[in-house]
Motif scaffolding. Structure first.
Motif, PDB file in Angstrom:
ATOM      1  N   PHE A   1      -6.374  -9.472  11.934  1.00 44.76           N
ATOM      2  CA  PHE A   1      -5.871 -10.415  10.869  1.00 44.76           C
ATOM      3  C   PHE A   1      -5.429 -11.648  11.490  1.00 44.76           C
ATOM      4  O   PHE A   1      -4.569 -12.476  10.577  1.00 44.76           O
ATOM      5  N   ALA A   2      -5.658 -12.035  12.648  1.00 43.82           N
ATOM      6  CA  ALA A   2      -5.389 -13.506  13.207  1.00 43.82           C
ATOM      7  C   ALA A   2      -6.661 -14.458  13.270  1.00 43.82           C
ATOM      8  O   ALA A   2      -6.454 -15.418  12.860  1.00 43.82           O
ATOM      9  N   ILE A   3      -7.837 -13.595  13.457  1.00 42.51           N
ATOM     10  CA  ILE A   3      -9.245 -14.367  13.486  1.00 42.51           C
ATOM     11  C   ILE A   3      -9.918 -14.471  11.901  1.00 42.51           C
ATOM     12  O   ILE A   3      -9.514 -13.443  11.510  1.00 42.51           O
ATOM     13  N   VAL A   4     -10.583 -15.273  11.863  1.00 40.20           N
ATOM     14  CA  VAL A   4     -10.781 -15.459  10.464  1.00 40.20           C
ATOM     15  C   VAL A   4     -12.305 -15.877  10.329  1.00 40.20           C
ATOM     16  O   VAL A   4     -12.967 -16.183  11.443  1.00 40.20           O
ATOM     17  N   CYS A   5     -12.863 -15.682   9.105  1.00 41.09           N
ATOM     18  CA  CYS A   5     -14.408 -15.565   8.971  1.00 41.09           C
ATOM     19  C   CYS A   5     -14.728 -16.879   7.874  1.00 41.09           C
ATOM     20  O   CYS A   5     -15.834 -16.870   7.322  1.00 41.09           O
ATOM     21  N   ALA A   6     -13.744 -17.679   7.621  1.00 36.24           N
ATOM     22  CA  ALA A   6     -13.780 -18.597   6.706  1.00 36.24           C
ATOM     23  C   ALA A   6     -14.230 -18.194   5.281  1.00 36.24           C
ATOM     24  O   ALA A   6     -14.813 -18.919   4.375  1.00 36.24           O
ATOM     25  N   SER A   7     -13.725 -16.889   4.849  1.00 32.38           N
ATOM     26  CA  SER A   7     -13.839 -16.246   3.440  1.00 32.38           C
ATOM     27  C   SER A   7     -12.667 -15.881   2.837  1.00 32.38           C
ATOM     28  O   SER A   7     -11.692 -15.686   3.471  1.00 32.38           O
ATOM     29  N   ILE A   8     -13.026 -15.964   1.277  1.00 36.45           N
ATOM     30  CA  ILE A   8     -11.794 -15.336   0.547  1.00 36.45           C
ATOM     31  C   ILE A   8     -11.208 -13.981   1.000  1.00 36.45           C
ATOM     32  O   ILE A   8      -9.937 -13.726   1.028  1.00 36.45           O
ATOM     33  N   SER A   9     -12.052 -13.185   1.372  1.00 35.65           N
ATOM     34  CA  SER A   9     -11.504 -11.691   1.768  1.00 35.65           C
ATOM     35  C   SER A   9     -10.926 -11.475   3.011  1.00 35.65           C
ATOM     36  O   SER A   9     -10.628 -10.609   3.360  1.00 35.65           O
ATOM     37  N   CYS A  10     -11.325 -12.687   3.816  1.00 35.03           N
ATOM     38  CA  CYS A  10     -10.858 -12.599   5.234  1.00 35.03           C
ATOM     39  C   CYS A  10      -9.341 -12.777   5.261  1.00 35.03           C
ATOM     40  O   CYS A  10      -8.643 -13.064   4.365  1.00 35.03           O
ATOM     41  N   PRO A  11      -8.525 -12.295   6.188  1.00 36.35           N
ATOM     42  CA  PRO A  11      -7.239 -12.616   6.430  1.00 36.35           C
ATOM     43  C   PRO A  11      -6.837 -14.034   6.350  1.00 36.35           C
ATOM     44  O   PRO A  11      -8.013 -14.848   6.949  1.00 36.35           O
ATOM     45  N   LYS A  12      -5.592 -14.411   6.123  1.00 39.29           N
ATOM     46  CA  LYS A  12      -5.445 -16.122   5.737  1.00 39.29           C
ATOM     47  C   LYS A  12      -5.361 -16.752   7.059  1.00 39.29           C
ATOM     48  O   LYS A  12      -5.017 -15.948   7.973  1.00 39.29           O
ATOM     49  N   LEU A  13      -6.119 -17.658   7.314  1.00 42.97           N
ATOM     50  CA  LEU A  13      -6.112 -18.520   8.221  1.00 42.97           C
ATOM     51  C   LEU A  13      -4.685 -19.243   8.463  1.00 42.97           C
ATOM     52  O   LEU A  13      -4.021 -20.053   7.535  1.00 42.97           O
ATOM     53  N   LEU A  14      -3.854 -18.895   9.657  1.00 41.56           N
ATOM     54  CA  LEU A  14      -2.504 -19.394   9.651  1.00 41.56           C
ATOM     55  C   LEU A  14      -2.547 -20.976   9.733  1.00 41.56           C
ATOM     56  O   LEU A  14      -3.251 -21.716  10.520  1.00 41.56           O
ATOM     57  N   ASN A  15      -1.392 -21.473   9.321  1.00 46.03           N
ATOM     58  CA  ASN A  15      -1.678 -23.046   9.420  1.00 46.03           C
ATOM     59  C   ASN A  15      -0.583 -23.499  10.498  1.00 46.03           C
ATOM     60  O   ASN A  15      -0.014 -24.648  10.596  1.00 46.03           O
ATOM     61  N   GLU A  16      -0.792 -22.721  11.711  1.00 49.44           N
ATOM     62  CA  GLU A  16      -0.267 -23.210  12.938  1.00 49.44           C
ATOM     63  C   GLU A  16      -0.821 -22.259  14.103  1.00 49.44           C
ATOM     64  O   GLU A  16      -1.676 -21.449  13.763  1.00 49.44           O
ATOM     65  N   ALA A  17      -0.936 -22.806  15.473  1.00 47.44           N
ATOM     66  CA  ALA A  17      -1.615 -22.283  16.345  1.00 47.44           C
ATOM     67  C   ALA A  17      -0.950 -21.175  16.793  1.00 47.44           C
ATOM     68  O   ALA A  17       0.356 -21.141  16.744  1.00 47.44           O
ATOM     69  N   TYR A  18      -1.873 -20.306  17.442  1.00 44.66           N
ATOM     70  CA  TYR A  18      -0.984 -18.766  18.000  1.00 44.66           C
ATOM     71  C   TYR A  18      -0.569 -19.450  19.417  1.00 44.66           C
ATOM     72  O   TYR A  18      -1.396 -20.124  20.232  1.00 44.66           O
ATOM     73  N   THR A  19       0.532 -18.778  19.887  1.00 47.80           N
ATOM     74  CA  THR A  19       1.168 -19.017  21.232  1.00 47.80           C
ATOM     75  C   THR A  19       1.713 -17.964  21.852  1.00 47.80           C
ATOM     76  O   THR A  19       2.106 -16.946  21.074  1.00 47.80           O
TER      77      THR A  19
END
Length: 294
Positions: free
Chosen positions: A199-217
């Motif tokens: 749920f953190a990595i994304v495939c650039a698609s609508i049905s993917c989990p959303k891309l977080l608008n901040e970096a993971y730390t």
């Protein structure tokens, strides 16, 4: 008598002048010596810096921490081996909405900044000294940055699936190796025994989990992963959940083994679901929308 007095007076004056000259010369010599000491200190510092740089290069190439030089202090050591994700964080905050939609058209103008970040990652690969959280944050950010870069390389595009073999393309050199997305996901991330990464990595698609608008730390990773999982499960466009029936994202079907290592799929869902799901609830999977997440 006057002649003798005059003679002694002249002698005293000459003597005082000579002493003053000696004093001045001594001061000049002292300054010269001081300058030599300062120069020596500077040169020594340069030597130390050069030795740190040389040993650092060896460590990065060997991917080892066994050659750490005694000159390196802990703060320097940490800054070398654990890269910061500030530049990626800035790009995400500028071009990704809170809903996870990416403004690819505008971001494409800053693609060079993204590629500089990817290059930076490649020069600072994880070592055996990193914590699990450090490594997870590194590879999650790497996967997402590479996915975005892949889209930008082909933009405008309607779907990641319009790109030939998108997850097998090796555009990115990290360290001495060329990577693709499949390898990072399946050979690195999934082997770290953290199912929430899906749920953190994304495939650039609508049905993917959303891309977080901040970096993971590493510092915030636990909360970030929990939030990402809860957000995904509570999104009715991706999962429809009730007590006796669940319609789930196909992610739970594709990666079922990752979610059932410590119990059933329902057990995992109930850890993060807004609704308590019955163990006997019926399960089905939604169609996956591969349209670009913009």
């Amino acid at each position: 008598m006057k002649t003798i007095q005059l003679f002694f007076l002249i002698l005293i004056i000459v003597s005082c002048s000579s002493n003053k000259k000696i004093s001045v010369n001594t001061s000049k010599q002292s300054l010269k010596n001081q300058q030599l000491i300062i120069d020596t200190d500077i040169n020594t510092e340069n030597i130390i810096v050069e030795e740190i740089s040389a040993n650092t290069e060896i460590r990065l190439k060997k991917d080892s921490i066994t050659t750490v030089n005694s000159y390196i202090t802990a703060p320097v050591f940490d800054s070398i081996l654990k890269p910061k994700h500030d530049s990626f964080n800035k790009l995400l905050s500028m071009f990704v909405s809170k809903e996870g939609f990416v403004h690819y058209k505008d971001l494409k103008k800053r693609q060079l900044d993204l590629q500089k970040y990817i290059f930076y990652l490649g020069e600072n690969l994880p070592t055996q000294n990193w914590t699990k959280s450090d490594i997870l944050a590194f590879w999650i950010n790497t996967y997402n940055a590479l996915t975005i870069d892949l889209i930008l390389r082909h933009y405008p595009v309607k779907s990641i699936k319009d790109i030939k073999n998108p997850w097998q393309q090796r555009h990115w050199k990290l360290g001495d190796k060329w990577y693709n997305l499949d390898e990072i996901e399946h050979q690195i991330l999934r082997k770290m025994d953290e199912p929430r990464l899906h749920f953190a990595i994304v495939c650039a698609s609508i049905s993917c989990p959303k891309l977080l608008n901040e970096a993971y730390t590493a510092e915030n990773l636990e909360q970030q992963l929990t939030n990402a999982t809860q957000d995904f499960l509570s999104d009715s466009t991706k999962n429809s959940i009730s007590k006796d029936k669940v319609e789930l994202s196909k992610i739970f079907n594709w990666f079922n083994a990752d979610f059932t290592k410590n119990g059933s799929l329902i057990d995992f869902l109930n850890l993060y679901s807004p609704i308590e799901i019955s163990k006997t609830a019926s399960k089905s999977f939604k169609d996956y929308n591969w349209d670009l997440n913009e």
